[in-house]
Design a protein around this motif. Structure first.
Motif, short mmCIF file in Angstrom:
data_model
loop_
_atom_site.label_atom_id
_atom_site.label_comp_id
_atom_site.label_asym_id
_atom_site.label_seq_id
_atom_site.Cartn_x
_atom_site.Cartn_y
_atom_site.Cartn_z
N LEU A 101 0.83 -1.21 0.00
CA LEU A 101 0.00 0.00 0.00
C LEU A 101 0.87 1.26 0.00
O LEU A 101 0.52 2.27 -0.63
N VAL A 102 1.99 1.19 0.73
CA VAL A 102 2.92 2.33 0.74
C VAL A 102 3.51 2.54 -0.64
O VAL A 102 3.62 3.68 -1.12
N TYR A 104 2.06 1.68 -3.46
CA TYR A 104 0.98 2.10 -4.35
C TYR A 104 0.64 3.58 -4.16
O TYR A 104 0.34 4.30 -5.12
N SER A 105 0.69 4.04 -2.91
CA SER A 105 0.35 5.43 -2.63
C SER A 105 1.46 6.40 -3.01
O SER A 105 1.26 7.61 -2.98
N LEU A 107 4.20 6.79 -1.32
CA LEU A 107 4.90 7.29 -0.12
C LEU A 107 6.26 6.62 0.08
O LEU A 107 7.07 7.09 0.87
N GLY A 118 4.84 1.10 6.96
CA GLY A 118 3.66 0.48 6.37
C GLY A 118 3.60 -1.01 6.68
O GLY A 118 2.53 -1.54 7.02
N VAL A 161 -4.25 -4.65 -5.50
CA VAL A 161 -3.41 -3.46 -5.64
C VAL A 161 -2.54 -3.58 -6.89
O VAL A 161 -2.37 -2.61 -7.65
N SER A 165 -2.52 -1.14 -10.21
CA SER A 165 -1.30 -0.34 -10.26
C SER A 165 -1.31 0.60 -11.46
O SER A 165 -1.66 0.21 -12.58
#
Length: 329
Positions: A101-102, A104-105, A107, A118, A161, A165
């Motif tokens: 998730l980190v 993907y975001s 960050l 994360g 995810v 992407s």
């Protein structure tokens, strides 16, 4: 084999592989340069290579292998299941999902601590979910089922995810990280993981006598004064802290916790607690050896160590299943 002799031999093996790990790499350093580089100050090339590249890699191999071997041994004793390993309670996959998730975001590139944070948050959520699902009279079977459910859900969300992407480069970066690796790690990664792993080791060690009693069954253990809920909390929290920290800094490295206890068990007594320290030392030795192998096998295009451990562990897992089936006939 005598327990102390076995532990000393495994500790010596792990130390030798640690030293060998420090000496292997694309930079052609002789032994004297490697040793002086570990202790030299300033910006000399040998010092930079040894202190900022090879030392953190070797330390992480030692710590992560120790954690995975210890976690596999305690879970196999606690769950009384020879196929148990850290991934069975879903912590690894949930930590990996947190890290994905980190990625993907976006960050992940903002700070060094974003990716480990994360993964650790994912591991923490997994622990809280496991404790909630297995609390109030929950049995070991409940814990296993909760772990399988968490693992499946995390795997499905990770696939989602990847499917969403925004570009193939981001998907490639996520997949590459999920394969598990120790290269390109720094001392900051060591400092992030070390306190959490140390706390996990202490919690697991505190449960050693309880898993001996649990070998006789939960009811027998309870009659012997074992506090089942507290033991379950210590083991789940200890495994989650250690494996979550390992996943946070190195991605998913599987099968160490499954393979090593089976290799060590014939050399120990039948008491589950006698397997903990030898499995931890054996796990450290195996992961260091695997990490050295990936650098030697393909020095130009280095394999991810998680790929090699999977290539070792998957056939071993099939052999265990076949042996269990043969014993049942």
């Amino acid at each position: 084999m005598n327990a102390m002799r076995l532990n000393i031999l495994l500790a010596i093996l792990a130390c030798l592989l640690f030293a060998l790990s420090l000496g292997v790499g694309p930079a052609d350093l002789v032994l004297a340069e490697s040793i002086s580089g570990l202790f030299a100050g300033g910006g000399e090339a040998a010092a930079i290579i040894m202190q900022e590249i090879r030392l953190p890699r070797a330390l992480l191999g030692l710590m992560i292998g120790f954690t995975l071997g210890l976690s596999g041994a305690v879970l196999q004793g606690f769950l009384r299941n020879p196929l148990a390993e850290p991934g069975i309670i879903g912590v690894s996959s949930t930590a990996a999902f947190g890290a994905v998730l980190v990625f993907y975001s976006g960050l992940a590139g903002s700070a060094l601590y974003a990716l480990p944070a994360g993964a650790l948050l994912g591991a923490l959520i997994a622990v809280l979910a496991l404790l909630a699902l297995s609390a109030r009279g929950g049995s070991t079977l409940t814990l296993i089922l909760a772990g399988v459910a968490l693992s499946s859900l995390s795997g499905a969300l990770t696939s989602l995810v990847l499917n969403l992407s925004p570009n193939p480069f981001a998907a490639y970066e996520i997949i590459f990280w999920l394969l598990g690796a120790l290269k390109d790690r720094s001392m900051e990664h060591v400092w992030i993981a070390a306190p959490l792993m140390l706390l996990g080791w202490v919690l697991i060690a505190a449960s050693a006598r309880a898993i001996d009693a649990l070998a006789l069954g939960e009811e027998a253990a309870a009659s012997m004064g074992v506090h089942l809920a507290r033991t379950r909390f210590f083991i789940v929290a200890g495994v989650a802290l250690g494996v979550g920290a390992a996943t946070a800094v190195a991605g998913t490295i599987g099968f160490i916790g499954l393979v090593v206890p089976h290799l060590i068990r014939p050399l120990t007594s039948n008491m589950p607690s006698a397997l903990l320290l030898p499995s931890a030392l054996g796990g450290a030795a195996l992961l260091l050896a695997a990490d050295i192998a990936v650098r030697v096998i393909l020095p130009a295009g280095e394999l991810n160590v998680g790929v090699l451990t999977a290539l070792i562990g998957a056939p071993f897992f099939l052999w265990l299943v076949a042996r269990a089936r043969r014993d049942m006939l």
